[in-house]
Design an enzyme around this catalytic site. Structure first.
Site, PDB file in Angstrom:
ATOM      1  N   GLU A   5      48.444  31.400  46.691  1.00 18.50           N
ATOM      2  CA  GLU A   5      48.272  31.195  45.244  1.00 18.50           C
ATOM      3  C   GLU A   5      49.609  31.192  44.506  1.00 18.50           C
ATOM      4  O   GLU A   5      49.844  31.956  43.574  1.00 18.50           O
ATOM      5  CB  GLU A   5      47.327  32.247  44.652  1.00 18.50           C
ATOM      6  CG  GLU A   5      45.889  32.026  45.080  1.00 18.50           C
ATOM      7  CD  GLU A   5      44.879  32.941  44.397  1.00 18.50           C
ATOM      8  OE1 GLU A   5      45.285  33.936  43.788  1.00 18.50           O
ATOM      9  OE2 GLU A   5      43.679  32.650  44.482  1.00 18.50           O
ATOM     10  N   GLU A  44      39.604  30.228  50.363  1.00 19.23           N
ATOM     11  CA  GLU A  44      39.016  31.404  49.705  1.00 19.23           C
ATOM     12  C   GLU A  44      37.892  30.908  48.825  1.00 19.23           C
ATOM     13  O   GLU A  44      38.048  29.918  48.103  1.00 19.23           O
ATOM     14  CB  GLU A  44      40.025  32.137  48.804  1.00 19.23           C
ATOM     15  CG  GLU A  44      41.060  32.942  49.527  1.00 19.23           C
ATOM     16  CD  GLU A  44      41.932  33.778  48.580  1.00 19.23           C
ATOM     17  OE1 GLU A  44      41.437  34.197  47.507  1.00 19.23           O
ATOM     18  OE2 GLU A  44      43.096  33.996  48.917  1.00 19.23           O
TER      19      GLU A  44
HETATM   20  P1  P53 Z   1      39.906  39.903  43.468  1.00 17.52           P
HETATM   21  C1  P53 Z   1      42.856  35.845  40.274  1.00 17.52           C
HETATM   22  C2  P53 Z   1      42.042  34.738  40.177  1.00 17.52           C
HETATM   23  C3  P53 Z   1      41.584  34.105  41.301  1.00 17.52           C
HETATM   24  C4  P53 Z   1      41.972  34.576  42.540  1.00 17.52           C
HETATM   25  O1  P53 Z   1      40.270  38.384  43.748  1.00 17.52           O
HETATM   26  C5  P53 Z   1      42.803  35.658  42.644  1.00 17.52           C
HETATM   27  C6  P53 Z   1      43.250  36.300  41.512  1.00 17.52           C
HETATM   28  C7  P53 Z   1      44.106  37.517  41.599  1.00 17.52           C
HETATM   29  O2  P53 Z   1      43.276  38.638  41.504  1.00 17.52           O
HETATM   30  O3  P53 Z   1      43.258  36.125  43.813  1.00 17.52           O
HETATM   31  C8  P53 Z   1      42.754  35.705  45.051  1.00 17.52           C
HETATM   32  O4  P53 Z   1      40.293  40.685  44.673  1.00 17.52           O
HETATM   33  C9  P53 Z   1      43.679  36.310  46.054  1.00 17.52           C
HETATM   34  C10 P53 Z   1      43.040  37.403  46.866  1.00 17.52           C
HETATM   35  C11 P53 Z   1      42.006  38.131  46.032  1.00 17.52           C
HETATM   36  C12 P53 Z   1      40.907  37.146  45.715  1.00 17.52           C
HETATM   37  O5  P53 Z   1      41.407  36.018  45.046  1.00 17.52           O
HETATM   38  O6  P53 Z   1      40.686  40.276  42.262  1.00 17.52           O
HETATM   39  O7  P53 Z   1      44.287  35.374  46.909  1.00 17.52           O
HETATM   40  O8  P53 Z   1      44.047  38.253  47.349  1.00 17.52           O
HETATM   41  O9  P53 Z   1      41.483  39.267  46.646  1.00 17.52           O
HETATM   42  C13 P53 Z   1      39.777  37.735  44.886  1.00 17.52           C
HETATM   43  O10 P53 Z   1      38.423  39.934  43.268  1.00 17.52           O
END
Ligand code: P53
Length: 488
Positions: free
Chosen positions: A197, A387
Site C-alpha cells: 500500500e 487483500e
Molecule cells: P485493518 C487503511 C485502509 C485500507 C487498508 O486494515 C489498510 C489501511 C490501514 O489500516 O491497510 C491494509 O487492520 C493493510 C493491512 C491491514 C488491512 O488493510 O486496519 O495492508 O496491514 O491489516 C486491514 O482492519
C-alpha cells in the site's frame, strides 16, 4: 463462475501482525513495537520518552518530539509483541492453510529480523533461517509464497536516527536487504511485492487538517520518490537474481465515487483516483511520473528533489504484476453540507446505497469489478487482489465452532465480482483474502477486528490461549477452492 484453472486462491498476512517474537533471536524494533493498543476505533499511539524522562504518546503518523526515544511502557499492552505467535505456530498454521487448499500464501518478511537496525554489514542468520523454514513448509504443501518486502515496517533505528525514507541512504539499505533475501530464497520464492500500500499517505492526505496538509505532502511525496527508486532497483535486481521472478507493486484500492452527478463531484472523484491510485500505479507500472504529477505537486506547494539519473532508474524498474487491496469504495462531494464525515475513515460522505461494516467500511463488491476494469484498462498487465475481507468480531461457541455467515456473504459477493471482471476481459491471476487467520489490526491494534477463516483465541487485552479454531468460512473457502468457485 469461471476462473482460470491455475488461479491462485489463498490468503494474506503481514509479519508484524502475526509473528510476535518482537525482540527475540536478534529482531530489531519497528513502529508497531512501541505502538500501544488504542481501544475500539481509536487510532494507535506510539510511546516515546523525552530526554527529561517524561513518557509521551504520539498518534500514529504524528510528529515525534525533538530528542524523544522509542520507549516500551511496561504498564501498557502492545498487541504486536506476541500477536498470534505465528513465529512458533507456523507449521500448524500452514497445515491449516493447506487443509483449505491454498495455492498461494501472501506473507511478508520483517526487514528488522534480517537487519535489526537496517544498517548492519551482516544479516541476522536466525532471521534468515526462520523464513527459510516457513518457505520449506509451504513447499511441502505446494503453496506458492507471495512475499512482501516492506509492510509498513522500516527498522525503527532508521526512522528515528537517520531520517528514514526522507534520507536517500535508506534506498541503499532497503535494496541491500532485498538483495540478501531474494538471493537466499531464490529457489523457494518467485513472486514478490516491493512495498505494501505504497499510496496510503498520498491517499489520506486530504484527511489531515488543512493547516498540516502542505508539510505532510512535502514529506510524503519526497519519501515516496525514494520508495519508488528503491522499488525500481529491486525489480531490476530480482530479474538478475532469477529471471523467473515476478514482481508486483501493491496499491491500496479504495475506490472513489462521486456522491452525485454534479460535475464538480465527478471531477473530485477523478482527482482522487489520480492522486490516490494512478500517481503511484503509473510510476511503478509505466516507469515514469504521470502527466498530472506536476499539477499535484503544485497543489500542495511541494518541491521535489530528484537526481539526474532517477528517471532512468524508474524506467528500468517497471513491475510485472499489478496487485492491490480492496475493502471498500468511498464517496466524494464538493457540497460541504453533504460531507457528513461519516464515510470511511471519517471523511467524504455516506453512500446511501451501501451497507457499512461495524468499523464503518462501506461494503461494495461492485466497486471491485469497477476498479479491476479501470486498472486493467489502464495497465494491461496481470492483476492480483492481494487483500480483501470483512473485519468483524466473532463468537467462539462452547463446542469450538464459529458461525460467520456475514463473512461468507461478504467474500462470496466479492468472488462473484471478480468472476464478472474476468468475464469482462481482466487478466486476474490471484486472490489472497486478508487475514486468512485472525491477526492484529493494522489500523486499530485490535484482535476483535477479525478477518480470518481461522479463529485465534486472543482478545484485545492479550488474554487467551492463542488456540486455533476453524470457522464456518473455513469449510466454505475449502469447498470454493476445491471446485475453483464452481460451488460456493
Ligand atoms: P485493518 C487503511 C485502509 C485500507 C487498508 O486494515 C489498510 C489501511 C490501514 O489500516 O491497510 C491494509 O487492520 C493493510 C493491512 C491491514 C488491512 O488493510 O486496519 O495492508 O496491514 O491489516 C486491514 O482492519
Amino acid at each position: 463462475m469461471k476462473f482460470p484453472k491455475d488461479f491462485f486462491w489463498g490468503g494474506a498476512t503481514a509479519a508484524n501482525q502475526v509473528e510476535g517474537a518482537w525482540n527475540i533471536e536478534g529482531k530489531g524494533m519497528i513502529e508497531t513495537d512501541i505502538s500501544a493498543s488504542g481501544g475500539v476505533n481509536k487510532h494507535r499511539v506510539l510511546t516515546y520518552q523525552l530526554p527529561t524522562g517524561e513518557i509521551v504518546e504520539v498518534p500514529m503518523f504524528g510528529r515525534v518530539p525533538e530528542g524523544a526515544n522509542p520507549y516500551v511502557d511496561p504498564t501498557r499492552y502492545y498487541p504486536n509483541h506476541e500477536a498470534i505467535d505465528f513465529y512458533h505456530h507456523y507449521k500448524e498454521d500452514i497445515a491449516l492453510f493447506a487443509e483449505m487448499g491454498f495455492k498461494m500464501y501472501r506473507m511478508s518478511i520483517s526487514w528488522s529480523r534480517i537487519f535489526p537496525k537496517g544498517i548492519e554489514n551482516e544479516p541476522n542468520q536466525a532471521g534468515l533461517e526462520f523464513y527459510r523454514n516457513v518457505f520449506l513448509e509451504l513447499k511441502k504443501y505446494k503453496i506458492e509464497p507471495l512475499v512482501t518486502l516492506w509492510h509498513f515496517d522500516t527498522p525503527l533505528y532508521l526512522e528515528t536516527e537517520t531520517g528514514g525514507w526522507m534520507n536517500r541512504s535508506t534506498i541503499d539499505h532497503f535494496v541491500r536487504y532485498a538483495e540478501i533475501v531474494m538471493t537466499e530464497y531464490k529457489d523457494l520464492v518467485n513472486y514478490w511485492i516491493t512495498f505494501n500500500e505504497i499510496n496510503n499517505r498520498l491517499f489520506f492526505l486530504e484527511m489531515l487538517p488543512e493547516s498540516q496538509r502542505q508539510q505532510a505532502a512535502q514529506i510524503s511525496i519526497q519519501e515516496l520518490h525514494h520508495q519508488f527508486l528503491a522499488s525500481a532497483k529491486v525489480v531490476k535486481l530480482a530479474r538478475q537474481i532469477n529471471p523467473q521472478n515476478k514482481i508486483a507493486c501493491m496499491i491500496n484500492g479504495v475506490t472513489p465515487y462521486p456522491l452525485t452527478s454534479r460535475p464538480s463531484d465527478v471531477l473530485m472523484a477523478q482527482e482522487a483516483l489520480k492522486q490516490g491510485i494512478y500517481y503511484c500505479g503509473d510510476i511503478q507500472v509505466r516507469g515514469k511520473y504521470p502527466s498530472f504529477a506536476k499539477r499535484l505537486w503544485e497543489k500542495y506547494g511541494v518541491e521535489l528533489e530528484m537526481e539526474a539519473d532517477d528517471a532512468a532508474v524508474l524506467l528500468e524498474g517497471k513491475v510485472d504484476i499489478f496487485s492491490f487491496s480492496y475493502y471498500m469504495s468511498m464517496c466524494l462531494t464538493t457540497d460541504e453540507e453533504a460531507q457528513t464525515g461519516q464515510g470511511n475513515f471519517s471523511f467524504g460522505a455516506l453512500n446511501p446505497y451501501l451497507d457499512y461494516s461495524d468499523w464503518g467500511w462501506g461494503i461494495d463488491p461492485t466497486g471491485l469489478r469497477y476498479i479491476l476494469n479501470e486498472l486493467y484498462g489502464r495497465y494491461e498487465i496481470p492483476m492480483m487482489v492481494v487483500e480483501n475481507g470483512l473485519g468483524q468480531d466473532d463468537t467462539l461457541e462452547a463446542d469450538g465452532s464459529v458461525h460467520d455467515p456475514y463473512r461468507i456473504d461478504y467474500l462470496k459477493r466479492h468472488v462473484e465480482a471478480m468472476s464478472e471482471a474476468i468475464a469482462d476481459g481482466v487478466d486476474l491471476i490471484a486472490y489472497t483474502s486478508w487475514g486468512c487467520i485472525d491477526l492484529i489490526s493494522a489500523g486499530t491494534g485490535q484482535m476483535s477486528k477479525r478477518y480470518g477463516f481461522i479463529y485465534v483465541d486472543l482478545d484485545d487485552e492479550g488474554n487467551g490461549t492463542r488456540q486455533r479454531y476453524r470457522k464456518d468460512s473455513f469449510y466454505w473457502y475449502q469447498r470454493l477452492i476445491a471446485t475453483n468457485a464452481e460451488e460456493m
